[in-house]
Design a protein around this motif. Structure first.
Motif, PDB file in Angstrom:
ATOM      1  N   ASP A 171     -23.429 -21.243  72.964  1.00 15.44           N
ATOM      2  CA  ASP A 171     -22.146 -20.563  73.185  1.00 15.44           C
ATOM      3  C   ASP A 171     -21.271 -20.615  71.927  1.00 15.44           C
ATOM      4  N   SER A 172     -21.311 -21.759  71.238  1.00 17.62           N
ATOM      5  CA  SER A 172     -20.459 -21.905  70.056  1.00 17.62           C
ATOM      6  C   SER A 172     -20.861 -20.913  68.964  1.00 17.62           C
ATOM      7  N   LEU A 173     -22.112 -20.444  69.012  1.00 13.63           N
ATOM      8  CA  LEU A 173     -22.580 -19.453  68.034  1.00 13.63           C
ATOM      9  C   LEU A 173     -22.582 -18.040  68.625  1.00 13.63           C
ATOM     10  N   SER A 174     -22.059 -17.909  69.850  1.00 14.21           N
ATOM     11  CA  SER A 174     -22.092 -16.626  70.577  1.00 14.21           C
ATOM     12  C   SER A 174     -23.511 -16.064  70.684  1.00 14.21           C
ATOM     13  N   ILE A 175     -24.446 -16.948  71.006  1.00 14.07           N
ATOM     14  CA  ILE A 175     -25.836 -16.525  71.196  1.00 14.07           C
ATOM     15  C   ILE A 175     -26.177 -16.668  72.683  1.00 14.07           C
ATOM     16  N   ASN A 176     -26.684 -15.600  73.278  1.00 13.81           N
ATOM     17  CA  ASN A 176     -27.137 -15.667  74.676  1.00 13.81           C
ATOM     18  C   ASN A 176     -28.297 -16.638  74.771  1.00 13.81           C
ATOM     19  N   SER A 177     -28.302 -17.433  75.848  1.00 12.98           N
ATOM     20  CA  SER A 177     -29.369 -18.426  75.939  1.00 12.98           C
ATOM     21  C   SER A 177     -29.799 -18.663  77.377  1.00 12.98           C
ATOM     22  N   PHE A 178     -31.043 -19.109  77.509  1.00 10.48           N
ATOM     23  CA  PHE A 178     -31.620 -19.482  78.805  1.00 10.48           C
ATOM     24  C   PHE A 178     -32.172 -20.889  78.657  1.00 10.48           C
ATOM     25  N   GLN A 179     -31.539 -21.839  79.359  1.00 12.84           N
ATOM     26  CA  GLN A 179     -31.948 -23.241  79.227  1.00 12.84           C
ATOM     27  C   GLN A 179     -33.128 -23.598  80.143  1.00 12.84           C
ATOM     28  N   ASN A 180     -33.432 -22.697  81.071  1.00 15.32           N
ATOM     29  CA  ASN A 180     -34.476 -22.960  82.072  1.00 15.32           C
ATOM     30  C   ASN A 180     -35.519 -21.863  82.094  1.00 15.32           C
ATOM     31  N   VAL A 181     -36.483 -21.971  81.213  1.00 10.85           N
ATOM     32  CA  VAL A 181     -37.548 -20.970  81.166  1.00 10.85           C
ATOM     33  C   VAL A 181     -38.882 -21.694  81.302  1.00 10.85           C
ATOM     34  N   SER A 182     -39.818 -21.078  81.982  1.00 12.33           N
ATOM     35  CA  SER A 182     -41.168 -21.640  82.033  1.00 12.33           C
ATOM     36  C   SER A 182     -42.198 -20.526  81.969  1.00 12.33           C
ATOM     37  N   ALA A 183     -43.009 -20.576  80.918  1.00 16.49           N
ATOM     38  CA  ALA A 183     -44.129 -19.634  80.822  1.00 16.49           C
ATOM     39  C   ALA A 183     -45.152 -20.002  81.884  1.00 16.49           C
ATOM     40  N   LYS A 184     -45.271 -21.298  82.166  1.00 15.66           N
ATOM     41  CA  LYS A 184     -46.267 -21.760  83.140  1.00 15.66           C
ATOM     42  C   LYS A 184     -45.944 -21.253  84.539  1.00 15.66           C
ATOM     43  N   PRO A 217     -29.083  -9.777  66.455  1.00 16.32           N
ATOM     44  CA  PRO A 217     -29.312 -10.158  67.854  1.00 16.32           C
ATOM     45  C   PRO A 217     -30.355 -11.283  67.981  1.00 16.32           C
ATOM     46  N   ILE A 218     -29.933 -12.340  68.674  1.00 15.28           N
ATOM     47  CA  ILE A 218     -30.816 -13.497  68.908  1.00 15.28           C
ATOM     48  C   ILE A 218     -30.634 -13.914  70.359  1.00 15.28           C
ATOM     49  N   VAL A 219     -31.724 -14.281  71.024  1.00 16.83           N
ATOM     50  CA  VAL A 219     -31.621 -14.934  72.328  1.00 16.83           C
ATOM     51  C   VAL A 219     -32.407 -16.240  72.239  1.00 16.83           C
ATOM     52  N   ILE A 220     -31.778 -17.325  72.680  1.00 24.21           N
ATOM     53  CA  ILE A 220     -32.415 -18.647  72.623  1.00 24.21           C
ATOM     54  C   ILE A 220     -33.001 -19.009  73.986  1.00 24.21           C
ATOM     55  N   ILE A 221     -34.229 -19.544  73.946  1.00 24.31           N
ATOM     56  CA  ILE A 221     -34.968 -19.874  75.165  1.00 24.31           C
ATOM     57  C   ILE A 221     -35.366 -21.346  75.157  1.00 24.31           C
ATOM     58  N   GLY A 222     -35.024 -22.077  76.232  1.00 20.22           N
ATOM     59  CA  GLY A 222     -35.504 -23.447  76.414  1.00 20.22           C
ATOM     60  C   GLY A 222     -36.705 -23.395  77.345  1.00 20.22           C
ATOM     61  N   ASN A 223     -37.901 -23.518  76.776  1.00 16.41           N
ATOM     62  CA  ASN A 223     -39.139 -23.346  77.551  1.00 16.41           C
ATOM     63  C   ASN A 223     -39.667 -24.685  78.103  1.00 16.41           C
ATOM     64  N   LYS A 224     -40.587 -24.595  79.039  1.00 13.04           N
ATOM     65  CA  LYS A 224     -41.288 -25.715  79.703  1.00 13.04           C
ATOM     66  C   LYS A 224     -40.392 -26.430  80.716  1.00 13.04           C
ATOM     67  N   CYS A 225     -39.466 -25.700  81.342  1.00 13.73           N
ATOM     68  CA  CYS A 225     -38.559 -26.328  82.308  1.00 13.73           C
ATOM     69  C   CYS A 225     -39.293 -26.808  83.556  1.00 13.73           C
ATOM     70  N   ASP A 226     -40.560 -26.417  83.717  1.00 14.14           N
ATOM     71  CA  ASP A 226     -41.358 -26.916  84.853  1.00 14.14           C
ATOM     72  C   ASP A 226     -41.669 -28.402  84.721  1.00 14.14           C
ATOM     73  N   LEU A 227     -41.595 -28.940  83.493  1.00 14.19           N
ATOM     74  CA  LEU A 227     -41.917 -30.365  83.269  1.00 14.19           C
ATOM     75  C   LEU A 227     -40.672 -31.216  83.552  1.00 14.19           C
ATOM     76  N   ILE A 228     -40.202 -31.160  84.790  1.00 16.86           N
ATOM     77  CA  ILE A 228     -38.883 -31.714  85.113  1.00 16.86           C
ATOM     78  C   ILE A 228     -38.733 -33.205  84.803  1.00 16.86           C
ATOM     79  N   ASN A 229     -39.819 -33.958  84.872  1.00 18.62           N
ATOM     80  CA  ASN A 229     -39.695 -35.398  84.614  1.00 18.62           C
ATOM     81  C   ASN A 229     -39.668 -35.745  83.128  1.00 18.62           C
ATOM     82  N   ASP A 230     -39.938 -34.766  82.300  1.00 21.34           N
ATOM     83  CA  ASP A 230     -40.007 -35.032  80.854  1.00 21.34           C
ATOM     84  C   ASP A 230     -38.880 -34.371  80.068  1.00 21.34           C
ATOM     85  N   ILE A 231     -37.906 -33.820  80.776  1.00 20.25           N
ATOM     86  CA  ILE A 231     -36.853 -33.083  80.057  1.00 20.25           C
ATOM     87  C   ILE A 231     -36.026 -34.036  79.193  1.00 20.25           C
ATOM     88  N   LYS A 232     -35.915 -33.682  77.911  1.00 22.37           N
ATOM     89  CA  LYS A 232     -35.187 -34.522  76.955  1.00 22.37           C
ATOM     90  C   LYS A 232     -33.905 -33.860  76.478  1.00 22.37           C
TER      91      LYS A 232
END
Ligand code: GDP
Length: 183
Positions: free
Chosen positions: A150-163, A124-139
């Motif tokens: 999805d191609s690896l059947s891994i649940n993921s969240f592209q919009n996460v912010s610890a801040k 079991p793996i979940v992938i997290i894309g963190n720092k989504c609050d930095l909207i002007n710097d998203i690369k």
């Protein structure tokens, strides 16, 4: 595990990903509901909390932070031992941290027994894309990162912010459920 007559199943989770993606910050936000800019390393090796009872079994969760070892990619196999699942982070403002997800997935494959019951051959793996609050710097392109997961059947969240405390609990909950359902 039985300690002082208290019967429970321990679930061990590792937080992985490149240096500085926000692993300590996500863990701190999840556990203490705190965030401080610029503060690195949570200062503990792991946190432990009750998960609750599922199908009559009492679960406790232990979540381990690598505390800087990932910088030199010196995470030893003993660190992986006994782990049931992984939160894998990248930083949406850092393309390289996304490109390195495959490195981390390979490390997970190498260091943890592959479950025959999982369709993707991964624990079991979940992938997290963190720092989504930095909207002007998203690369990192959201669509591409979603497709990769999805191609690896891994649940993921592209919009996460610890801040800003966005999508913090959900990845943890999904991972715990996945681990418990797998038995
Ligand atoms: P680690 O090395 O992966 O454990 O990363 P840290 O948790 O130490 O975070 C690295 C840096 O990114 C620190 O300066 C954090 O304050 C900052 N950081 C972590 N999460 C976020 C976030 O969601 N948004 C922003 N803007 N900065 C963050």
């Amino acid at each position: 595990t039985t300690i002082n007559g208290d019967d429970y199943e321990l679930i061990k989770v590792l937080i992985l990903g490149d240096y500085h993606v926000g692993k300590g910050s996500v863990l701190r936000r999840y556990h203490y509901d705190e965030f401080e800019l610029g503060v690195s390393a949570i200062g503990v090796d792991f946190i432990k909390r009750d998960y609750g009872i599922v199908d009559g079994k009492n679960y406790k969760i232990q979540i381990w932070d690598v505390n800087g070892c990932e910088r030199f990619r010196t995470i030893t196999s003993s660190y992986y031992r006994g782990s049931h699942g992984f939160l894998l982070l990248y930083d949406v403002t850092n393309q390289e941290s996304f490109n390195n997800l495959q490195f981390w997935i390979n490390e997970i494959k190498k260091n943890s027994p592959i479950s025959s019951s999982s369709s993707n051959g991964l624990p079991p793996i979940v992938i997290i894309g963190n720092k989504c609050d930095l909207i002007n710097d998203i690369k990192v392109d959201h669509i591409k990162s979603k497709q990769f997961c999805d191609s690896l059947s891994i649940n993921s969240f592209q919009n996460v912010s610890a801040k800003d405390s966005i999508n913090i609990n959900e990845p943890f909950e999904i991972l715990f459920k996945q681990i418990i359902e797998k038995g």
